[in-house]
Design a protein around this motif. Structure first.
Motif, short mmCIF file in Angstrom:
data_model
loop_
_atom_site.label_atom_id
_atom_site.label_comp_id
_atom_site.label_asym_id
_atom_site.label_seq_id
_atom_site.Cartn_x
_atom_site.Cartn_y
_atom_site.Cartn_z
N GLY A 83 -53.15 53.48 -32.19
CA GLY A 83 -54.05 52.99 -31.15
C GLY A 83 -53.36 51.99 -30.24
O GLY A 83 -54.00 51.42 -29.36
N GLY A 84 -52.07 51.75 -30.47
CA GLY A 84 -51.32 50.85 -29.60
C GLY A 84 -51.41 49.39 -30.03
O GLY A 84 -51.00 48.49 -29.29
N ALA A 85 -51.94 49.15 -31.22
CA ALA A 85 -52.11 47.76 -31.68
C ALA A 85 -51.01 47.36 -32.65
O ALA A 85 -50.46 48.19 -33.37
N THR A 86 -50.71 46.09 -32.68
CA THR A 86 -49.83 45.52 -33.69
C THR A 86 -50.71 45.00 -34.82
O THR A 86 -51.57 44.16 -34.60
N PRO A 87 -50.53 45.55 -36.04
CA PRO A 87 -51.35 45.10 -37.17
C PRO A 87 -51.12 43.61 -37.43
O PRO A 87 -49.98 43.15 -37.43
N VAL A 88 -52.19 42.87 -37.64
CA VAL A 88 -52.06 41.43 -37.89
C VAL A 88 -52.65 41.06 -39.25
O VAL A 88 -51.97 40.48 -40.09
N TYR A 89 -53.92 41.39 -39.46
CA TYR A 89 -54.58 41.02 -40.71
C TYR A 89 -55.24 42.24 -41.32
O TYR A 89 -55.57 43.20 -40.63
N MET A 90 -55.47 42.14 -42.63
CA MET A 90 -56.12 43.23 -43.32
C MET A 90 -57.10 42.67 -44.35
O MET A 90 -56.87 41.59 -44.89
N SER A 91 -58.19 43.39 -44.59
CA SER A 91 -59.04 43.08 -45.73
C SER A 91 -58.88 44.20 -46.74
O SER A 91 -58.48 45.31 -46.38
N ALA A 92 -59.17 43.91 -48.00
CA ALA A 92 -59.08 44.93 -49.04
C ALA A 92 -60.27 44.79 -49.96
O ALA A 92 -60.67 43.68 -50.31
N SER A 93 -60.85 45.91 -50.35
CA SER A 93 -61.99 45.88 -51.26
C SER A 93 -61.79 46.96 -52.32
O SER A 93 -61.43 48.09 -51.99
N SER A 156 -55.20 56.54 -23.49
CA SER A 156 -56.53 57.13 -23.31
C SER A 156 -56.41 58.61 -23.00
O SER A 156 -55.53 59.04 -22.24
N ALA A 157 -57.32 59.38 -23.57
CA ALA A 157 -57.31 60.82 -23.35
C ALA A 157 -57.56 61.15 -21.88
O ALA A 157 -57.18 62.23 -21.42
N ALA A 207 -40.77 52.42 -24.73
CA ALA A 207 -40.11 53.43 -23.89
C ALA A 207 -40.99 53.81 -22.69
O ALA A 207 -40.49 54.16 -21.62
N GLY A 208 -42.30 53.74 -22.86
CA GLY A 208 -43.23 54.01 -21.75
C GLY A 208 -43.56 55.49 -21.61
O GLY A 208 -42.82 56.36 -22.10
N GLY A 209 -44.67 55.79 -20.94
CA GLY A 209 -45.03 57.17 -20.67
C GLY A 209 -45.87 57.82 -21.75
O GLY A 209 -46.24 58.99 -21.64
N VAL A 210 -46.19 57.08 -22.82
CA VAL A 210 -47.02 57.64 -23.89
C VAL A 210 -48.48 57.51 -23.47
O VAL A 210 -48.94 56.43 -23.12
N LYS A 211 -49.22 58.62 -23.51
CA LYS A 211 -50.61 58.61 -23.06
C LYS A 211 -51.62 58.54 -24.20
O LYS A 211 -52.71 58.02 -24.03
N LEU A 212 -51.25 59.11 -25.34
CA LEU A 212 -52.18 59.13 -26.47
C LEU A 212 -51.37 59.40 -27.72
O LEU A 212 -50.39 60.17 -27.68
N MET A 213 -51.75 58.78 -28.82
CA MET A 213 -51.07 59.04 -30.10
C MET A 213 -52.12 59.17 -31.19
O MET A 213 -53.19 58.58 -31.11
N ARG A 268 -46.76 60.68 -40.25
CA ARG A 268 -46.33 61.41 -39.06
C ARG A 268 -47.33 61.16 -37.94
O ARG A 268 -48.52 60.98 -38.21
N LEU A 269 -46.84 61.23 -36.71
CA LEU A 269 -47.75 61.10 -35.59
C LEU A 269 -47.46 62.18 -34.56
O LEU A 269 -46.38 62.77 -34.53
N VAL A 270 -48.48 62.43 -33.75
CA VAL A 270 -48.33 63.34 -32.63
C VAL A 270 -48.72 62.57 -31.38
O VAL A 270 -49.67 61.77 -31.41
N ALA A 271 -47.93 62.74 -30.32
CA ALA A 271 -48.17 61.96 -29.10
C ALA A 271 -48.19 62.88 -27.89
O ALA A 271 -47.50 63.90 -27.85
N ILE A 272 -48.99 62.51 -26.91
CA ILE A 272 -48.97 63.19 -25.62
C ILE A 272 -48.22 62.27 -24.66
O ILE A 272 -48.57 61.09 -24.52
N VAL A 273 -47.18 62.83 -24.04
CA VAL A 273 -46.26 62.01 -23.25
C VAL A 273 -46.07 62.68 -21.88
O VAL A 273 -46.01 63.91 -21.78
#
Lengths: 331, 331
Positions: A83-93, A156-157, A207-213, A268-273
């Motif tokens: 989603g383009g975010a840098t993970p910072v914190y996590m909760s666990a249950s 964004s799609a 690198a730039g140009g990534v539209k969705l992952m 694994r990921l798939v990206a639209i570029v």
């Protein structure tokens, strides 16, 4: 919709979609949730914050290449990352079945600890519940992740256009094949691909140009690509010969009667570029340990609103979402 | 520590503490998690953000005055609220047993929807998993909440001083007594107290002088007060005659052989307040529907490092944490 929950409702395909839309969206619907993304990007005091949650019910708890603990950290880190975010914190249950061995919980907690270090994130709040013997299957783990989205990130799609390329970060179907093979007691020479993707997504975004992952999880590559089609209104053509699948994975899939395009990966990921950025993004991916096998496997087309697989024989066929298959507890 | 998980490990008392410290803190330990609060206040880009997670495994799913859906919203809202945060976003994750009726899921989702509206929060990301028949008990729900903490809020056990008063927001033990009575098939004239506390905490914080708050959940009032003692290093004297307990709840507790001081509430809080602010805070609470029954029930003392109950007969006894009792699946 059928009147009782079946295992197919949990497999990540069309039945899951029916359940989510018919019950949960119906009740909780709001514009953010309705995007049906694996993570939500919300604004908090002017900052873009990403949230994602997953419960892990994988069976068996330990498998070749991983365990439920690792999966519960990587899976949530990966949802934030694509989603383009840098993970910072996590909760666990933790929902634990009475009678579970403490030593097993310790092993899993240590595995989570190692995974957290690897992903440079930490658990800041947690919860533990115990249910009676027979009321859960040893251990279920929920992790919820919070990440920060950089100002320049715009995934964004709606940005997807004809001619954009589809890049896959590596071979598919290992995780799903490992889980199914272990349940069927089949000896396999390969391991789950479960791994964190935050490093890879970060070099791709730079690198730039990534539209969705998206990370390729429940429902496999075929289902994820169909979700891209739903979200963008565009078609996708995939070249079967370009989709990397290990020969031994293909062999196990044949024995199990499974199509590898529907089996989950966990690293694994798939990206639209955009086409002009494709070489640059691929180069960046090849320089990262998680993207060494990255390849262009297809492209976006204006017509169709479907995923078309062009086989090595040159035949084209529509590839739908996972539907009704019994693939429970893959993650 | 015993070598296998028992139901007592999930009851919220000393065994839960052993499990949390021995397994999870040992592996994930960091300064935020080590506070062992029900929520974590972290900094994100200069803002104070509060995170909390809970898995709900209550049995029965529907009970007098509530259901697992309401509980899963209120419980998480309450954890944020007593930490001084305003709930903003929530995630929800569902583990569903194969064969569960869709109509049941819909009822619960609608109950969550109503509770979300009541609390002015929303679910922005969600997850659904299905496990085979017999591998879960119909439905478990995890919710994780994200809230914002105002700059002026400063809740901490380190501020607690001799002479501070202990304020309870209302009668205790109803929720726990309802759950136990329903399981034992005892007819009861009262309902679970499950309710959201965000409105109440907000008027209390505005009144000023509140040093620490907790919702009175697993382990009951006695356990929560002991946790205050652990965190502050001070003692607490509670006047038994001042702790409000409904007569019919007391009666059911006698039949069940339970001490109401150890039974969970799901809509009550206990706060430590400076003596000069006590009247002001009480007045603010009495003006709020959730705090009409608020009362001072005790005070902080320098000596003791224990919770002392002074009975109506004038006898003083130490009240420990819940220990070894079998109170599984209260929430």
């Amino acid at each position: 919709m059928s009147q009782r929950i079946t295992l197919a409702h949990g497999a990540g395909g069309t039945r899951t979609e029916e359940l989510v839309k018919g019950v949960f969206l119906e009740a909780f619907g709001n514009p953010i949730l309705e995007e049906l993304s694996d993570q939500a990007t919300v604004e908090m005091e002017g900052k873009r914050v990403s949230l994602t949650t997953d419960s892990y019910v994988v069976s068996p708890l330990f498998f070749r290449g991983g365990d439920i603990g690792k999966l519960s950290v990587y899976g949530t880190v990966n949802d934030l990352s694509v989603g383009g975010a840098t993970p910072v914190y996590m909760s666990a249950s933790f929902i634990i079945e009475e009678g579970t061995e403490l030593s097993l919980l310790k092993r899993i907690a240590e595995s989570m600890r190692d995974a957290l270090r690897e992903c440079n994130t930490r658990i800041v709040t947690a919860d533990t519940k115990v249910v009676e013997r027979g009321k859960a299957d040893t251990l279920f783990i929920n992790t919820t992740g919070v990440g920060l989205v950089d100002d320049h990130v715009e995934l964004s799609a709606t940005n997807i256009e004809e001619g954009d390329v589809v890049i896959l970060s590596g071979t598919v179907a290992e995780h799903g094949a490992v889980i199914l093979a272990e349940r069927a007691d089949i000896d396999i020479p390969f391991r789950s691909d479960c791994a964190p993707l935050n490093g890879l997504t970060s070099v791709m975004l730079r690198a730039g140009g990534v539209k969705l992952m998206r990370d390729v999880t429940r429902g496999g590559l075929a289902t994820i690509l169909n979700e891209f089609v739903d979200a963008s209104g565009k078609g996708i053509i995939i070249e079967e010969g370009l989709v990397p699948i290990r020969e031994d994975v293909r062999g196990v899939c044949e024995i199990l009667g499974m199509d590898p395009l529907y089996l989950a990966c966990e690293g694994r990921l798939v990206a639209i570029v955009s086409p002009e950025a494709a070489d640059r993004v691929l180069h960046a991916m090849h320089c990262h340990p998680m993207g060494r096998g990255a390849a262009v496997v297809g492209r976006i087309v204006a017509q169709g609103r479907a995923v078309i697989l062009r086989t090595t024989m040159g035949v084209e066929r529509v590839v739908g979402k996972l539907s009704g298959e019994n693939l429970p507890r893959i993650c």
